[in-house]
Motif scaffolding. Structure first.
Motif, PDB file in Angstrom:
ATOM      1  N   ASP A 141      -9.358   3.144  -1.640  1.00 34.96           N
ATOM      2  CA  ASP A 141      -8.450   4.110  -1.573  1.00 34.96           C
ATOM      3  C   ASP A 141      -8.776   5.102  -0.273  1.00 34.96           C
ATOM      4  O   ASP A 141      -9.104   6.159  -0.622  1.00 34.96           O
ATOM      5  CB  ASP A 141      -8.605   4.983  -2.993  1.00 34.96           C
ATOM      6  CG  ASP A 141      -7.490   6.056  -3.049  1.00 34.96           C
ATOM      7  OD1 ASP A 141      -6.416   5.900  -2.368  1.00 34.96           O
ATOM      8  OD2 ASP A 141      -7.482   6.913  -3.776  1.00 34.96           O
ATOM      9  N   ARG A 142      -8.513   4.548   0.785  1.00 32.65           N
ATOM     10  CA  ARG A 142      -8.649   5.427   2.168  1.00 32.65           C
ATOM     11  C   ARG A 142      -7.407   5.251   2.728  1.00 32.65           C
ATOM     12  O   ARG A 142      -6.490   4.383   2.500  1.00 32.65           O
ATOM     13  CB  ARG A 142      -9.979   4.982   2.601  1.00 32.65           C
ATOM     14  CG  ARG A 142     -11.318   5.119   2.229  1.00 32.65           C
ATOM     15  CD  ARG A 142     -12.263   4.556   3.351  1.00 32.65           C
ATOM     16  NE  ARG A 142     -13.725   4.608   2.573  1.00 32.65           N
ATOM     17  CZ  ARG A 142     -14.705   4.339   3.113  1.00 32.65           C
ATOM     18  NH1 ARG A 142     -14.769   3.728   4.320  1.00 32.65           N
ATOM     19  NH2 ARG A 142     -16.055   4.514   2.595  1.00 32.65           N
ATOM     20  N   ALA A 143      -6.991   6.361   3.475  1.00 28.41           N
ATOM     21  CA  ALA A 143      -5.773   6.169   4.225  1.00 28.41           C
ATOM     22  C   ALA A 143      -5.668   4.898   5.029  1.00 28.41           C
ATOM     23  O   ALA A 143      -6.455   4.572   5.683  1.00 28.41           O
ATOM     24  CB  ALA A 143      -5.613   7.515   5.127  1.00 28.41           C
ATOM     25  N   GLY A 144      -4.312   4.235   4.805  1.00 23.07           N
ATOM     26  CA  GLY A 144      -3.772   3.093   5.553  1.00 23.07           C
ATOM     27  C   GLY A 144      -4.518   1.892   4.755  1.00 23.07           C
ATOM     28  O   GLY A 144      -3.860   0.796   5.109  1.00 23.07           O
ATOM     29  N   PHE A 145      -5.297   2.125   3.804  1.00 17.43           N
ATOM     30  CA  PHE A 145      -5.677   0.920   2.965  1.00 17.43           C
ATOM     31  C   PHE A 145      -6.276  -0.157   3.958  1.00 17.43           C
ATOM     32  O   PHE A 145      -6.841   0.245   4.950  1.00 17.43           O
ATOM     33  CB  PHE A 145      -4.589   0.443   2.189  1.00 17.43           C
ATOM     34  CG  PHE A 145      -3.966   1.568   1.433  1.00 17.43           C
ATOM     35  CD1 PHE A 145      -4.536   2.460   0.826  1.00 17.43           C
ATOM     36  CD2 PHE A 145      -2.614   1.619   1.332  1.00 17.43           C
ATOM     37  CE1 PHE A 145      -4.156   3.519  -0.014  1.00 17.43           C
ATOM     38  CE2 PHE A 145      -1.870   2.710   0.750  1.00 17.43           C
ATOM     39  CZ  PHE A 145      -2.606   3.682   0.158  1.00 17.43           C
ATOM     40  N   VAL A 146      -6.177  -1.532   3.815  1.00 21.42           N
ATOM     41  CA  VAL A 146      -6.357  -2.619   4.765  1.00 21.42           C
ATOM     42  C   VAL A 146      -5.711  -2.685   5.851  1.00 21.42           C
ATOM     43  O   VAL A 146      -6.131  -2.599   7.090  1.00 21.42           O
ATOM     44  CB  VAL A 146      -6.609  -3.848   3.984  1.00 21.42           C
ATOM     45  CG1 VAL A 146      -7.073  -4.945   4.920  1.00 21.42           C
ATOM     46  CG2 VAL A 146      -7.882  -3.645   2.827  1.00 21.42           C
ATOM     47  N   VAL A 147      -4.253  -2.948   5.531  1.00 29.58           N
ATOM     48  CA  VAL A 147      -3.443  -3.740   6.579  1.00 29.58           C
ATOM     49  C   VAL A 147      -3.171  -2.465   7.830  1.00 29.58           C
ATOM     50  O   VAL A 147      -3.308  -2.706   8.982  1.00 29.58           O
ATOM     51  CB  VAL A 147      -2.090  -4.064   6.084  1.00 29.58           C
ATOM     52  CG1 VAL A 147      -1.154  -4.486   7.231  1.00 29.58           C
ATOM     53  CG2 VAL A 147      -2.521  -5.210   5.248  1.00 29.58           C
ATOM     54  N   ASN A 148      -2.734  -1.392   7.236  1.00 29.33           N
ATOM     55  CA  ASN A 148      -2.414  -0.341   8.348  1.00 29.33           C
ATOM     56  C   ASN A 148      -3.701   0.342   8.921  1.00 29.33           C
ATOM     57  O   ASN A 148      -3.748   0.854   9.938  1.00 29.33           O
ATOM     58  CB  ASN A 148      -1.569   0.868   7.489  1.00 29.33           C
ATOM     59  CG  ASN A 148      -0.079   0.451   7.422  1.00 29.33           C
ATOM     60  OD1 ASN A 148       0.518  -0.250   8.341  1.00 29.33           O
ATOM     61  ND2 ASN A 148       0.708   0.650   6.277  1.00 29.33           N
ATOM     62  N   ALA A 149      -4.701   0.318   8.461  1.00 27.42           N
ATOM     63  CA  ALA A 149      -5.931   0.868   9.070  1.00 27.42           C
ATOM     64  C   ALA A 149      -6.163  -0.151  10.341  1.00 27.42           C
ATOM     65  O   ALA A 149      -6.846   0.404  11.277  1.00 27.42           O
ATOM     66  CB  ALA A 149      -7.200   0.949   8.509  1.00 27.42           C
TER      67      ALA A 149
END
Length: 287
Positions: A187-195
């Protein structure tokens, strides 16, 4: 043991909400879609019908099934109509205050204490939405990709408050019922793909902004040099410059790293209403 999810709610009737609603209805679920206002209800119904008609025209939906699927779809402007749902997906624009308000209301109107409250957010940490409810253990991220009917992936995001069984139920629904492939993200901003994706897209904008190369050459380079199915600037146009900007803002707010900061060119284009395909003009002209 929780009952199988048969009644689904969707908040938002844009591209993502419509895509998710249609996918659920095509897979036998009864779906209630909440539009933004009474004035947009008829437009929402038309959008759902057009989505199904396109699928039928492409042979992806038997023509004889169209009416049956439509019968499982309803559109309303009243969140209270989601009272009996077992899973509700919020699919409104990337606005934290708006999403918090919706989750606060869903907490009051959804009657099933074991219902899954999910967000399709592409960047906002789920725990911020969970804290707007008195049942943070039942709030989870289900990030689908556009177009929902075509893109195979969904990101399942559990916050520190989410129960493991709720995460697992959401993942099972996405994979077993909807036929998607799932990855689980922290649960971090952007998760996997958008990060990973957003810094790449912002780098392409900065390259154009600096005058280093044209938009056409930047995209052609990634198409032919790296085998990407779409160039980065065309992809920004498809996603929507405002959405890319909102995700970048959320990432920068979380990590404070320059690679996540929206370039001035992106911000000025958003200010000017040049949002990509949906506005007719972005880095390329769609008029």
């Amino acid at each position: 043991m929780s009952a199988p999810v048969e009644r689904v709610g969707v908040v938002g009737c844009g591209a993502m909400g419509t895509g998710f609603a249609v996918l659920c209805a095509r897979n036998g679920r009864t779906v209630t879609v909440v539009s933004s206002s009474p004035a947009t209800v008829s437009r929402g119904r038309q959008r759902l019908r057009e989505s199904l008609e396109r699928a039928a025209a492409k042979g992806k939906l038997p023509a004889g099934d169209l009416d049956a699927v439509l019968d499982r779809l309803s559109v309303t402007a009243d969140l209270a109509d989601l009272a009996g749902c077992q899973l509700v997906l919020e699919a409104v624009p990337e606005d934290l205050d708006l999403k918090i308000e919706i989750f606060s209301q869903l907490d009051k109107v959804v009657q099933d204490p074991d219902a899954i409250l999910a967000s399709n957010t592409s960047s906002i940490p789920i725990i911020r939405l969970a804290r707007a409810t008195a049942r943070g253990s039942h709030v989870v991220g289900m990030h689908f990709f556009n177009p929902v009917s075509v893109m195979p992936l969904v990101e399942i995001v559990a916050s520190l408050l989410t129960e493991d069984r709720i995460r697992d139920r959401a993942q099972e629904f996405a994979t077993t019922v909807l036929g998607k492939e799932a990855i689980v993200s922290g649960d971090r901003a952007g998760f996997v793909v958008n990060a990973l994706l957003i810094p790449y897209l912002l780098s392409a904008v900065r390259m154009l902004e600096s005058g280093f190369a044209t938009a056409e050459d930047i995209d052609h380079g990634m198409l032919r040099g790296c085998g990407h199915p779409m160039g980065p600037l065309a992809l920004v146009d498809m996603i929507g410059l405002d959405t890319v900007g909102a995700v970048a803002d959320a990432l920068f707010d979380e990590f404070k790293q320059p690679l996540y900061a929206p370039p001035p060119l992106l911000s000025r284009m958003i200010d000017g209403g040049m949002l990509g395909r949906k506005s007719g003009r972005g880095f390329f002209d769609y008029s």
